[in-house]
Design a protein around this motif. Structure first.
Motif, PDB file in Angstrom:
ATOM      1  N   UNK A  90       0.854  -1.189   0.000  1.00 32.47           N
ATOM      2  CA  UNK A  90       0.000   0.000   0.000  1.00 32.47           C
ATOM      3  C   UNK A  90       0.886   1.234   0.000  1.00 32.47           C
ATOM      4  N   UNK A  91       0.694   2.102  -0.997  1.00 29.24           N
ATOM      5  CA  UNK A  91       1.466   3.339  -1.086  1.00 29.24           C
ATOM      6  C   UNK A  91       0.662   4.493  -0.515  1.00 29.24           C
ATOM      7  N   UNK A  96       5.468   8.598  -1.011  1.00 27.63           N
ATOM      8  CA  UNK A  96       6.760   8.635  -0.339  1.00 27.63           C
ATOM      9  C   UNK A  96       6.894   7.606   0.782  1.00 27.63           C
ATOM     10  N   UNK A  97       5.828   6.889   1.058  1.00 29.86           N
ATOM     11  CA  UNK A  97       5.860   5.815   2.047  1.00 29.86           C
ATOM     12  C   UNK A  97       5.082   4.622   1.512  1.00 29.86           C
ATOM     13  N   UNK A  98       5.702   3.460   1.579  1.00 27.18           N
ATOM     14  CA  UNK A  98       5.038   2.225   1.165  1.00 27.18           C
ATOM     15  C   UNK A  98       5.019   1.276   2.356  1.00 27.18           C
ATOM     16  N   UNK A  99       3.909   0.581   2.516  1.00 28.95           N
ATOM     17  CA  UNK A  99       3.795  -0.422   3.568  1.00 28.95           C
ATOM     18  C   UNK A  99       3.549  -1.787   2.926  1.00 28.95           C
ATOM     19  N   UNK A 100       4.379  -2.751   3.295  1.00 29.73           N
ATOM     20  CA  UNK A 100       4.277  -4.104   2.750  1.00 29.73           C
ATOM     21  C   UNK A 100       3.807  -5.046   3.856  1.00 29.73           C
ATOM     22  N   UNK A 157      20.050   5.222   9.619  1.00 27.19           N
ATOM     23  CA  UNK A 157      19.118   6.219   9.079  1.00 27.19           C
ATOM     24  C   UNK A 157      18.415   5.762   7.809  1.00 27.19           C
ATOM     25  N   UNK A 158      18.677   4.542   7.349  1.00 23.93           N
ATOM     26  CA  UNK A 158      18.006   4.046   6.145  1.00 23.93           C
ATOM     27  C   UNK A 158      16.496   4.046   6.340  1.00 23.93           C
ATOM     28  N   UNK A 170       8.567   1.369   4.253  1.00 20.68           N
ATOM     29  CA  UNK A 170       9.696   1.923   3.504  1.00 20.68           C
ATOM     30  C   UNK A 170       9.398   3.385   3.176  1.00 20.68           C
ATOM     31  N   UNK A 171      10.348   4.262   3.477  1.00 21.95           N
ATOM     32  CA  UNK A 171      10.209   5.689   3.180  1.00 21.95           C
ATOM     33  C   UNK A 171      11.178   6.086   2.069  1.00 21.95           C
ATOM     34  N   UNK A 172      10.744   7.042   1.238  1.00 22.46           N
ATOM     35  CA  UNK A 172      11.516   7.422   0.058  1.00 22.46           C
ATOM     36  C   UNK A 172      11.844   8.911   0.056  1.00 22.46           C
ATOM     37  N   UNK A 173      12.945   9.232  -0.629  1.00 18.96           N
ATOM     38  CA  UNK A 173      13.313  10.632  -0.835  1.00 18.96           C
ATOM     39  C   UNK A 173      12.464  11.259  -1.937  1.00 18.96           C
TER      40      UNK A 173
END
Length: 544
Positions: A90-91, A96-100, A157-158, A170-173
Motif C-alpha cells: 500500500x502506497x 513517499x511511504x510504502x507499507x508491505x 538512518x536508512x 519503507x520511506x523514500x526521498x
C-alpha cells in the motif's frame, strides 16, 4: 545494479521474456493423466562467486539467488508482478511511504520465519559501505540509501523499519513508481541468525546459507563446477513447485555443451553463431531475447560529437540488419534504448515505442543518401573537409566482427572524408578507459537489472556517473524527472518523450537487442525468462 558488469556486457548475459518447453527424463511420478519427470539438467557459462545476495555480482550467482531467495514480489511470465513474501503493498497518497504486509507462512530453509526484520537487516547490510555491495544502486530512492553507501550518513538512518513482525514500512526521498519491480529482482532478505552463525563465510558454500525461495542450493563447495537446486520443503508456495531438483554444471565451450545435450546429459545447451546457423529450425532450437541493448557511445568532450548531424549521419550509415546477419540473427534490431524485456503497465515498452514513434525512427534505419547529406551538413558546420575518430571495443571475436562491420560501413558511405580506426582491448581495459572518459566512441551494452524503462533511460541524464559520453539535454532530464510519478499516464508520456529525444538527438546510436540461441528439449515447460536468467518455480517436464 551491478553496472560494472552489466553496462559493458555486449555479448553474453542470460535471457528473455518467454515461456520455454524443454527437458529430458530422470526420476518420474504421475499427475492425473500425464506423467512428469522431477529433475532436469541445466547449464551456466561461468563459475559461481557467491550465494550471498549482498555480495554476488556475477550473472551465474544471481541465477542461483533468483531461484533460492524470494523478495517482496516476483516476476512471472512477461515480467508480470506476482506476490512473493509480501501479500500486498500500500502506497501513501504522496507516494513517499510504502507499507508491505508479509505472509505469516513464509519460512527459511532452517525453519526460521521470514519477518520484516529480515528485510530491514538485509537492506541495511547491503547499503553499508563495509559490505561493498555491487547492488547499492537498486536502493536509489529509499531514504538516505545512497548517502549511507557513500559514508555520508549512518546505516541506522536508512528509510526502512519493521512495524511489527510482518509489516515492513519503507520511506523514500522521492516517488519511485517502479519499486515493486525492483523488489522482484533485487533487495532480497537474509536470515540475520544465519549470517551471524557463518560470518564472512555466509554464501561461500551451499551449506553456508539458508534460503526462502522455491529451491535450496546443494553441493556447491565454493569452487566446484557442479551443484544442484533442490526443492525447498519450507517454501510457503511449495505446492506450485513441480521439480524436485535441477542439476547444474558449468560449461564454458558451446561445442562441449551441445555434445552433452546430444548425449542426453544436458537438457539445454547454449549455441555459438555457427551452430545456431546450422541448427536453426530444428526441434528444440530456441531464441532467447535478453534484456540488453548494444549501442555506440559518443564522447561529447570532442567538438565533432557535439554536432547532431554527424551523429545522425553515423546512425543512418549503419545497416543493422546486415550487422545482425553477421553476428547472429538471434539478435534483433534496436529501435529503442529500452530492451525488449522492459514492460510498462503490462505492455512491452520497446514495441510500444516503435509503434508510436515512426517519425522518430527515421535515423534508425539505413539510408546512405540521407547519411551523406547529414554528413555534409556536419562538415560545413564544423568548418572542416574531413574527420577521423577511434572506435573502441572489446577484443573477443564477436566484438571484433561488430567493430569491423561499423568501420567498413562508415568507410563505404563516407569514403576518404571519414577515417575510422579501431582499437580492440581486453574487456577490463576497455572498461577502465570508458570509465575514465578516455575514448572517442565506444561500442558497449547495457543489461537491465529490472525491466522498467527508467532503468535504461536514467543512465543518460546529466551528471549520471554512467553517462560516459557526458551528453546533457535539459528536455531529456525533465522527461526523466517527470517519469518519477505515480500517475501512470503522465509517466508513460514522459518515458516515451525520453525515447523520442534519444532517437532524434542520437546521443547514443542503438544497434541491436542481444539474443542467444539455445537447444532446449521439447518436453520441459514453464521455465520463465525475464531478461536475465531462468526462473524454475513453475517449471515441469512432461515424461516422454
Amino acid at each position: 545494479m551491478k553496472t560494472s558488469k552489466k553496462i559493458i556486457s555486449g555479448t553474453i548475459i542470460a535471457a528473455s521474456m518467454l515461456l520455454l518447453a524443454a527437458c529430458s527424463g530422470k526420476s518420474a511420478s504421475s499427475a492425473g493423466a500425464k506423467s512428469y519427470d522431477r529433475s532436469i539438467s541445466w547449464m551456466t557459462t561461468s563459475e559461481l562467486e557467491s550465494l550471498d545476495p549482498a555480495t554476488a555480482g556475477d550473472t551465474a550467482s544471481e541465477e542461483q539467488i533468483a531461484n533460492t531467495y524470494e523478495g517482496l514480489f516476483r516476476l512471472g511470465k512477461n515480467s508480470k508482478l506476482e506476490p512473493g513474501v509480501a501479500k500486498k503493498a500500500v502506497a501513501a497518497k504522496d507516494g513517499l511511504t510504502w507499507t508491505f504486509y508479509l505472509r505469516k507462512n513464509a519460512k527459511w530453509s532452517n525453519g526460521d520465519p521470514v519477518t520484516a526484520q529480515d528485510f530491514v537487516y538485509a537492506w541495511k547490510r547491503q547499503v553499508d559501505p563495509k559490505t561493498a555491495s555491487g547492488q547499492v544502486n537498486n536502493y536509489q530512492g529509499i531514504k538516505n540509501a545512497i548517502a549511507i553507501s557513500e559514508g555520508k550518513k549512518k546505516v541506522s538512518s536508512l528509510g526502512v523499519k519493521a512495524a511489527g513482525k510482518y509489516k515492513l514500512v519503507v520511506r523514500f526521498d522521492y516517488q519511485v513508481p517502479y519499486f515493486k519491480v525492483v523488489t522482484a529482482i533485487s533487495l532480497k532478505p537474509v536470515d540475520s541468525k544465519a549470517v551471524a552463525k557463518y560470518g564472512k563465510r555466509y554464501g561461500t558454500k551451499s551449506a553456508y546459507a539458508v534460503y526462502n525461495g522455491p529451491f535450496k542450493s546443494v553441493g556447491w563447495t565454493g569452487s566446484n563446477l557442479t551443484w544442484k537446486l533442490v526443492k525447498n520443503p519450507d517454501y510457503w508456495d511449495k505446492k506450485q513447485v513441480k521439480l524436485d531438483e535441477i542439476s547444474y554444471s558449468v560449461q564454458k565451450t558451446p561445442s562441449t555443451d551441445y555434445n552433452l545435450y546430444q548425449s542426453g546429459k544436458l537438457d539445454a545447451a547454449l549455441l555459438d553463431t555457427q551452430a545456431a546457423k546450422q541448427l536453426k529450425g530444428k526441434t528444440g532450437y530456441t531464441v532467447l531475447t535478453m534484456g540488453n541493448t548494444t549501442y555506440l557511445t559518443y564522447n561529447f568532450k570532442y567538438k565533432m560529437f557535439r554536432n547532431v548531424n554527424l551523429r545522425r549521419a553515423i546512425s543512418l550509415a549503419l545497416n543493422r540488419k546486415q550487422l545482425i546477419s553477421t553476428i547472429g540473427d538471434y539478435n534483433t534490431q534496436a529501435k529503442s534504448f529500452s530492451a525488449t524485456n522492459v514492460v510498462l503497465e503490462g505492455r512491452n515498452f520497446a514495441k510500444y515505442v516503435e509503434s508510436h514513434d515512426a517519425a522518430g525512427n527515421k535515423y534508425l534505419d539505413v539510408n546512405k543518401a540521407a547519411a551523406k547529406k547529414y554528413f555534409a551538413k556536419a562538415l560545413k558546420e564544423l568548418g572542416v573537409k574531413k574527420l577521423s575518430f577511434n572506435l573502441l571495443g572489446d577484443d573477443d571475436d564477436v566484438y571484433k566482427k561488430e567493430t569491423e562491420f561499423i568501420q567498413s560501413a562508415l568507410s563505404q558511405t563516407f569514403g576518404s572524408k571519414l577515417s575510422v580506426s579501431v582499437t580492440n582491448l581486453p574487456k577490463e581495459t576497455r572498461l577502465s578507459r570508458q570509465s575514465a572518459g578516455n575514448f572517442q566512441v565506444f561500442l558497449g551494452g547495457l543489461t537491465s537489472d529490472f525491466p522498467d524503462p527508467y532503468h535504461f533511460l536514467s543512465y543518460l541524464t546529466t551528471d549520471q556517473p554512467y553517462n560516459f559520453g557526458k551528453w546533457s539535454n535539459a528536455s531529456y532530464d525533465q522527461a526523466i524527472k517527470a517519469s518519477l510519478t505515480m500517475d501512470k499516464d503522465k509517466r508513460q508520456a514522459a518515458l516515451l518523450k525520453a525515447e523520442r529525444i534519444i532517437a532524434d538527438q542520437q546521443p547514443i546510436t542503438t544497434l541491436f537487442h542481444l539474443g542467444q540461441a539455445w537447444m532446449i528439449r521439447a518436453n520441459v515447460k514453464g521455465v520463465v525468462f525475464n531478461g536475465e536468467y531462468p526462473d524454475f518455480k513453475h517449471a515441469y517436464a512432461v515424461k516422454n
